[in-house]
Write a protein that holds these residues in place. Structure first.
Motif, short mmCIF file in Angstrom:
data_model
loop_
_atom_site.label_atom_id
_atom_site.label_comp_id
_atom_site.label_asym_id
_atom_site.label_seq_id
_atom_site.Cartn_x
_atom_site.Cartn_y
_atom_site.Cartn_z
N GLU A 174 39.65 25.16 161.02
CA GLU A 174 38.68 24.09 160.79
C GLU A 174 37.83 23.81 162.03
O GLU A 174 38.24 24.08 163.16
CB GLU A 174 39.40 22.80 160.37
N SER A 191 34.71 20.89 158.48
CA SER A 191 34.58 21.98 157.51
C SER A 191 35.58 23.07 157.87
O SER A 191 36.15 23.07 158.96
CB SER A 191 33.16 22.54 157.51
N GLY A 195 36.66 27.74 153.90
CA GLY A 195 36.78 26.68 152.90
C GLY A 195 36.04 27.02 151.61
O GLY A 195 35.11 27.83 151.60
N SER A 200 31.27 24.26 153.48
CA SER A 200 31.97 25.34 154.18
C SER A 200 31.44 26.70 153.76
O SER A 200 31.24 27.59 154.60
CB SER A 200 33.48 25.26 153.92
#
Length: 225
Positions: A174, A191, A195, A200
């Motif tokens: 992340e 984000s 993701g 993302s």
């Protein structure tokens, strides 16, 4: 002429003073380059960034000199010392994220930031000066492969030609970044590199790589005044 700011100021890139280029946080230094009818062309000393200052904001500056600027400039740091400050950098960004905010093109002061303005402000708050824009920050850092990423590294996005967006890696795949309205969160948020949410995925399609900050930007130490 050299000045020190007494307040946060807007710096513009249009003579009409209607388009923000960056911001000047209280305590920063600038040098005047040229004066026009309604603005002063300036250069921010800490990163060499140029822009236009509204002449009405001259009252928010105090005259200074290069000696005072040098005396107040953060000391040079080793890569290890910068690494020790990365938790404080991330804490600055997390605190900014917890404060109501929205994306502001050119923003470098609380509460509203753009992507690279947030990174510059966070590092500066820990005594580490880095360049202003994402592509400059990418070139300034030590480039790494994505699999080498560590907490505190900067992650860059954009086209194959140029970085146009940046976030800071916080672990577990992340990163935190300030992103815009159309494709982002309209402000500071987390984000994921892989993701599945729309933000993302948008940035994953533009992922360029990683850079690690291992030195301080000393560009402005030699700027003439």
């Amino acid at each position: 002429m050299l000045y020190r700011s007494l307040a946060d100021l807007n710096i513009y890139d249009s003579p009409r003073l209607d388009r923000l280029a960056t911001q000047m946080a209280k305590g920063r230094y600038l040098q005047a380059i040229a004066s026009e009818a309604n603005f002063l062309k300036i250069q921010l000393l800490e990163d060499g960034y140029e822009g236009l200052l509204d002449l009405d904001d001259l009252a928010k500056l105090e005259p200074s000199n290069f000696q005072n600027y040098i005396a107040n400039f953060p000391p040079d740091l080793s890569a290890e010392e910068i690494g020790d400050r990365l938790p404080a950098v991330i804490n600055f960004i997390q605190t900014a994220m917890a404060t109501p905010n929205e994306y502001l093109w050119g923003g470098t002061v609380a509460p509203n930031y753009d992507c690279s303005g947030l990174m510059q402000a966070a590092f500066a708050a820990s005594g580490v000066w880095i360049p202003r824009d994402a592509y400059q920050q990418e070139a300034f850092g030590d480039r790494l492969a994505l699999e080498e990423v560590q907490v505190g590294d900067l992650i860059f996005f954009g086209s194959p030609i140029k970085a146009t967006h940046v976030g800071i890696y916080i672990g577990n795949g992340e990163y935190i970044h300030s992103s815009g309205k159309e494709h982002g969160h309209n402000g500071i948020a987390v984000s994921a590199i892989a993701g599945q949410d729309r933000v993302s995925q948008w940035y994953a399609s533009q992922l360029r790589g990683v850079a690690r900050i291992t030195r301080c930007n000393r560009l402005a130490m030699s700027l003439p005044c």
